[in-house]
Design a protein around this motif. Structure first.
Motif, PDB file in Angstrom:
ATOM      1  N   ALA A  53      41.943 -29.919   3.394  1.00 41.04           N
ATOM      2  CA  ALA A  53      41.961 -30.661   5.080  1.00 41.04           C
ATOM      3  C   ALA A  53      41.267 -29.764   5.961  1.00 41.04           C
ATOM      4  O   ALA A  53      40.823 -30.426   6.674  1.00 41.04           O
ATOM      5  N   VAL A  54      41.703 -28.541   6.166  1.00 39.19           N
ATOM      6  CA  VAL A  54      41.299 -27.765   7.489  1.00 39.19           C
ATOM      7  C   VAL A  54      39.973 -27.872   7.189  1.00 39.19           C
ATOM      8  O   VAL A  54      39.053 -27.754   7.958  1.00 39.19           O
ATOM      9  N   GLU A  55      39.305 -27.109   5.902  1.00 39.45           N
ATOM     10  CA  GLU A  55      38.085 -26.836   5.831  1.00 39.45           C
ATOM     11  C   GLU A  55      36.974 -27.951   6.013  1.00 39.45           C
ATOM     12  O   GLU A  55      36.114 -27.996   6.476  1.00 39.45           O
ATOM     13  N   GLU A  56      37.503 -29.084   5.197  1.00 43.89           N
ATOM     14  CA  GLU A  56      36.732 -30.388   5.533  1.00 43.89           C
ATOM     15  C   GLU A  56      36.803 -30.970   6.968  1.00 43.89           C
ATOM     16  O   GLU A  56      35.604 -31.332   7.476  1.00 43.89           O
ATOM     17  N   ALA A  57      37.863 -30.664   7.627  1.00 41.02           N
ATOM     18  CA  ALA A  57      37.940 -30.782   9.156  1.00 41.02           C
ATOM     19  C   ALA A  57      37.089 -30.073  10.067  1.00 41.02           C
ATOM     20  O   ALA A  57      36.247 -30.787  10.845  1.00 41.02           O
ATOM     21  N   VAL A  58      36.890 -28.883   9.614  1.00 44.02           N
ATOM     22  CA  VAL A  58      35.893 -27.910  10.473  1.00 44.02           C
ATOM     23  C   VAL A  58      34.178 -28.289   9.812  1.00 44.02           C
ATOM     24  O   VAL A  58      33.683 -28.360  10.911  1.00 44.02           O
ATOM     25  N   TYR A  59      34.303 -28.718   8.835  1.00 38.10           N
ATOM     26  CA  TYR A  59      32.943 -28.891   8.398  1.00 38.10           C
ATOM     27  C   TYR A  59      32.585 -30.210   9.337  1.00 38.10           C
ATOM     28  O   TYR A  59      31.434 -30.218   9.749  1.00 38.10           O
ATOM     29  N   ARG A  60      33.259 -31.151   9.228  1.00 33.38           N
ATOM     30  CA  ARG A  60      32.873 -32.518   9.858  1.00 33.38           C
ATOM     31  C   ARG A  60      32.810 -32.218  11.348  1.00 33.38           C
ATOM     32  O   ARG A  60      31.997 -32.757  12.247  1.00 33.38           O
ATOM     33  N   GLN A  77      44.484 -35.956   7.941  1.00 35.17           N
ATOM     34  CA  GLN A  77      46.067 -35.745   7.875  1.00 35.17           C
ATOM     35  C   GLN A  77      46.330 -34.610   8.323  1.00 35.17           C
ATOM     36  O   GLN A  77      47.283 -34.184   7.496  1.00 35.17           O
ATOM     37  N   LEU A  78      45.847 -33.785   9.067  1.00 41.66           N
ATOM     38  CA  LEU A  78      46.086 -32.531   9.369  1.00 41.66           C
ATOM     39  C   LEU A  78      47.549 -32.328   9.935  1.00 41.66           C
ATOM     40  O   LEU A  78      48.144 -31.488   9.449  1.00 41.66           O
TER      41      LEU A  78
END
Length: 152
Positions: free
Chosen positions: A53-60, A111-112
């Motif tokens: 979730a964190v990695e996807e959020a950072v990329y986005r 959903q962080l």
């Protein structure tokens, strides 16, 4: 005679062109460095679901911020944006609301708050707050180059 132009369609087409340009010129290797230096230190304190979730959020957030920088590069360059603390203050004054929307959307989409513990969530939030202005700035610089080449 007069022709009716659908402005909404025109805006959507422009947004899509910006995203495609961003994909072409996005500095992926720089983002890999950010992931190693900023995100990996938190991996030990996160579940597998939290890491994803964190990695996807950072990329986005990095990509969306880069696109936002391309979109607003003229304003940023006209106002003398530079990579300094003064720039950060200027960025949050001018684009703070749009940046907050990016934060909130990423937090909701991935959903962080549900997958991370409170202490880790606060640390990740600080990382995300650094990602947006940094990648906006990279987008404005790329936009400057693309404007010189008349690609933007």
């Amino acid at each position: 005679m007069g022709k009716v132009i659908d402005l909404e369609e025109t805006f959507l087409e422009r947004a899509e062109r910006l995203r495609l340009l961003a994909l072409k010129f996005f500095p992926w290797t720089e983002l890999d460095r950010v992931m190693i230096e900023w995100v990996e230190p938190f991996h030990k304190s996160m579940s597998a679901r939290g890491r994803v979730a964190v990695e996807e959020a950072v990329y986005r957030l990095a990509f969306d911020s880069f696109v936002m920088g391309l979109k607003h590069c003229r304003v940023a360059l006209e106002q003398g944006a530079a990579d300094t603390w003064e720039y950060r203050r200027w960025f949050f004054q001018v684009f703070g609301e749009e940046a907050d929307q990016l934060f909130q959307k990423a937090a909701e989409d991935f959903q962080l708050f549900q997958v991370l513990e409170d202490m880790v969530c606060q640390s990740v939030w600080l990382v995300l707050e650094e990602v947006v202005p940094q990648w906006f700035f990279l987008g404005t610089n790329e936009g400057k180059q693309l404007r010189k080449q008349r690609m933007l």
